[in-house]
Write an enzyme that holds these catalytic residues in place. Structure first.
Site, PDB file in Angstrom:
ATOM      1  N   ARG A   1       2.583  10.845   2.774  1.00 35.13           N
ATOM      2  CA  ARG A   1       2.416   9.445   3.160  1.00 35.13           C
ATOM      3  C   ARG A   1       3.496   9.015   4.141  1.00 35.13           C
ATOM      4  O   ARG A   1       4.557   9.644   4.247  1.00 35.13           O
ATOM      5  CB  ARG A   1       2.460   8.520   1.947  1.00 35.13           C
ATOM      6  CG  ARG A   1       3.809   8.496   1.187  1.00 35.13           C
ATOM      7  CD  ARG A   1       4.679   7.315   1.493  1.00 35.13           C
ATOM      8  NE  ARG A   1       5.986   7.410   0.863  1.00 35.13           N
ATOM      9  CZ  ARG A   1       7.046   7.920   1.455  1.00 35.13           C
ATOM     10  NH1 ARG A   1       6.968   8.404   2.673  1.00 35.13           N
ATOM     11  NH2 ARG A   1       8.221   7.968   0.832  1.00 35.13           N
TER      12      ARG A   1
ATOM     13  N   HIS B   1      12.405   0.595  -0.474  1.00 30.61           N
ATOM     14  CA  HIS B   1      13.274   0.327  -1.630  1.00 30.61           C
ATOM     15  C   HIS B   1      12.882  -0.979  -2.320  1.00 30.61           C
ATOM     16  O   HIS B   1      13.726  -1.674  -2.877  1.00 30.61           O
ATOM     17  CB  HIS B   1      14.754   0.341  -1.225  1.00 30.61           C
ATOM     18  CG  HIS B   1      15.230   1.732  -0.876  1.00 30.61           C
ATOM     19  ND1 HIS B   1      15.651   2.633  -1.829  1.00 30.61           N
ATOM     20  CD2 HIS B   1      15.282   2.381   0.303  1.00 30.61           C
ATOM     21  CE1 HIS B   1      15.969   3.779  -1.236  1.00 30.61           C
ATOM     22  NE2 HIS B   1      15.744   3.654   0.061  1.00 30.61           N
TER      23      HIS B   1
ATOM     24  N   ASP C   1       4.917   6.596  -3.729  1.00 32.07           N
ATOM     25  CA  ASP C   1       4.459   7.856  -3.139  1.00 32.07           C
ATOM     26  C   ASP C   1       3.247   8.435  -3.874  1.00 32.07           C
ATOM     27  O   ASP C   1       2.279   8.874  -3.261  1.00 32.07           O
ATOM     28  CB  ASP C   1       5.595   8.891  -3.142  1.00 32.07           C
ATOM     29  CG  ASP C   1       6.873   8.329  -2.531  1.00 32.07           C
ATOM     30  OD1 ASP C   1       6.795   7.269  -1.882  1.00 32.07           O
ATOM     31  OD2 ASP C   1       7.943   8.935  -2.724  1.00 32.07           O
TER      32      ASP C   1
ATOM     33  N   TYR D   1      20.356   7.446  -4.241  1.00 29.04           N
ATOM     34  CA  TYR D   1      19.140   6.732  -4.645  1.00 29.04           C
ATOM     35  C   TYR D   1      19.317   6.060  -6.016  1.00 29.04           C
ATOM     36  O   TYR D   1      19.095   4.852  -6.139  1.00 29.04           O
ATOM     37  CB  TYR D   1      17.944   7.687  -4.616  1.00 29.04           C
ATOM     38  CG  TYR D   1      16.609   7.025  -4.839  1.00 29.04           C
ATOM     39  CD1 TYR D   1      15.843   6.563  -3.774  1.00 29.04           C
ATOM     40  CD2 TYR D   1      16.104   6.839  -6.127  1.00 29.04           C
ATOM     41  CE1 TYR D   1      14.620   5.949  -3.980  1.00 29.04           C
ATOM     42  CE2 TYR D   1      14.884   6.229  -6.343  1.00 29.04           C
ATOM     43  CZ  TYR D   1      14.141   5.795  -5.265  1.00 29.04           C
ATOM     44  OH  TYR D   1      12.923   5.184  -5.477  1.00 29.04           O
TER      45      TYR D   1
END
Ligand code: GLA
Length: 395
Positions: A29, A36, A182, A232
């Protein structure tokens, strides 16, 4: 994807001496805007791309030498095979191995769908999503695996459950605490559509993107990002702490005014992280509205603003991504570029740009030349239309 498919079929025949019984695909994708925001219950606006993972598989026969209760998977990229367990107590390993994405989905599916019995099988896996390029190569592999289980067992999972199952595999087996974007888009992507996903309700709205005059250009900076590092999870926890301090369940519940009013309660860093998220959610909704109205200039402006905020407030860009966006901005509207930004988790990977199709060749040439001059890296650049989500292919 046709070439990828043919290569997978040929590799399967070579590896196992027969044709596969099941063939499935799942796309990578690109996120047009809304970065975020998924783990803050916000909006994201991705589309599936014309690149993905193909898995071809067949029931194991005695000549394959696959132990009972296992499947043998051969990766074309790795040029090697691995055995994955189809039952028993499947636990995540202490580090991440290439086949753990497959193993994680199988483990989760068996756990959730209590009565599933997966027979031994052999498979070949092939992908043309650049690894570590921020285009969700791992989600594509997870979703392809879940789709393979559907094909083998002739069962259809509810799409939301399917995406969540794949997300869980990513959390537990790939040890990356990702949001839902995702896996959702890889499951639910629709040809010629972008997906505005409300990550609070898990509700997708498909928005047509059919105007041939505009294209989505992806430029891979070739700087590999590794999201399972500390960055992350740190961003995630900063956002959650900020929400907690502001007395809300997530940053989705916070308006710009509320954030300003509560600024004193946050550290400067938490404030900037929250400012990105609150602004990005607003930009994403505005971008989706703009597309509906055919207002590509507004969409492009929002993309630039998103990049700036990711660079300065959320601090997940890197020099190479900034250079790519600067080159795009310099080409500007006159040269056919409407907007550009980093896409995905950040720290490397790709930019996504909205461009005028007629000027595509010149834009690609300029990006390539100037990026190479400034970084000595040759970028990979390609155009894609919004593609279909995961599918079982009749063969
Ligand atoms: C990664 C994660 C997604 C999302 C993006 C940032 O791609 O897997 O869930 O959080 O980063 O938007």
């Amino acid at each position: 994807m046709e070439q990828l498919l043919q290569e997978t079929l040929a590799a399967f025949e070579k590896e196992y001496g027969r044709k596969p019984q099941w063939v499935v695909t799942a796309p990578g994708r690109v996120n047009v805007i809304g970065e975020h925001t998924d783990y803050n219950d916000g909006f994201v606006f991705p589309m599936a791309i014309e690149r993905g993972v193909v898995i071809a598989a067949a029931p194991a026969v005695s000549g394959d030498e696959v132990p009972q209760g296992k499947a043998k998977i051969f990766s074309i990229a790795k040029k090697k095979s691995a055995l994955v367990a189809l039952g028993g107590n499947i636990r995540p390993y202490d580090y991440v191995r290439w086949f753990d994405y497959v193993q994680g989905v199988i483990a989760g599916a068996l756990q959730e769908e209590g009565n599933w019995q997966v027979p031994s099988f052999v498979a070949v896996i092939h992908s043309n999503v650049p690894l570590g390029g921020g285009l969700s190569s791992s989600a594509a592999l997870e979703v392809a695996t879940a789709t393979l289980l559907e094909a083998i067992l002739e069962k259809k999972m509810d799409p939301v459950r399917k995406a969540l199952l794949c997300q869980k595999a990513e959390h537990e087996f790939a040890k990356m605490p990702c949001g839902i974007m995702d896996q959702f888009i890889s499951v639910m992507g629709k040809k010629d559509h972008l997906m505005l996903l409300d990550c609070r309700s898990c509700e997708p709205t498909m928005i047509p993107f059919t105007a041939q005059e505009y294209s989505i250009l992806i430029t891979n900076s070739k700087v590999k990002h590794a999201l399972s590092g500390s960055e992350y999870p740190e961003r995630r926890s900063s956002c959650h702490t900020a929400a907690e301090k502001l007395g809300v369940a997530s940053l989705r519940e916070v308006s710009k005014e509320q954030l300003e009013a509560g600024k004193e309660r946050l550290t400067d860093q938490q404030y900037r992280r929250a400012r990105h998220v609150v602004g990005e959610i607003e930009r994403t909704v505005a971008a989706a509205d703009a597309i509906k109205k055919g207002d590509y200039e507004t969409l492009g402006q929002r993309m630039y603003a998103s990049h700036q905020s990711l660079r300065d407030d959320f601090e997940v860009s890197c020099r190479e991504l900034d250079i790519l966006v600067e080159i795009a901005q310099k080409i500007g509207l006159a040269g056919g570029v409407y907007g550009s930004r980093m896409t995905g988790g950040g720290f490397g990977g790709c930019t996504v740009s909205l461009i005028q199709t007629a000027k595509m060749n010149e834009i690609i040439a300029t990006l390539r030349k100037e990026y190479q001059q400034q970084t000595q890296i040759e970028p990979e650049i390609f155009v894609t239309r919004p593609a279909q989500g995961a599918e079982i292919i009749d063969n």
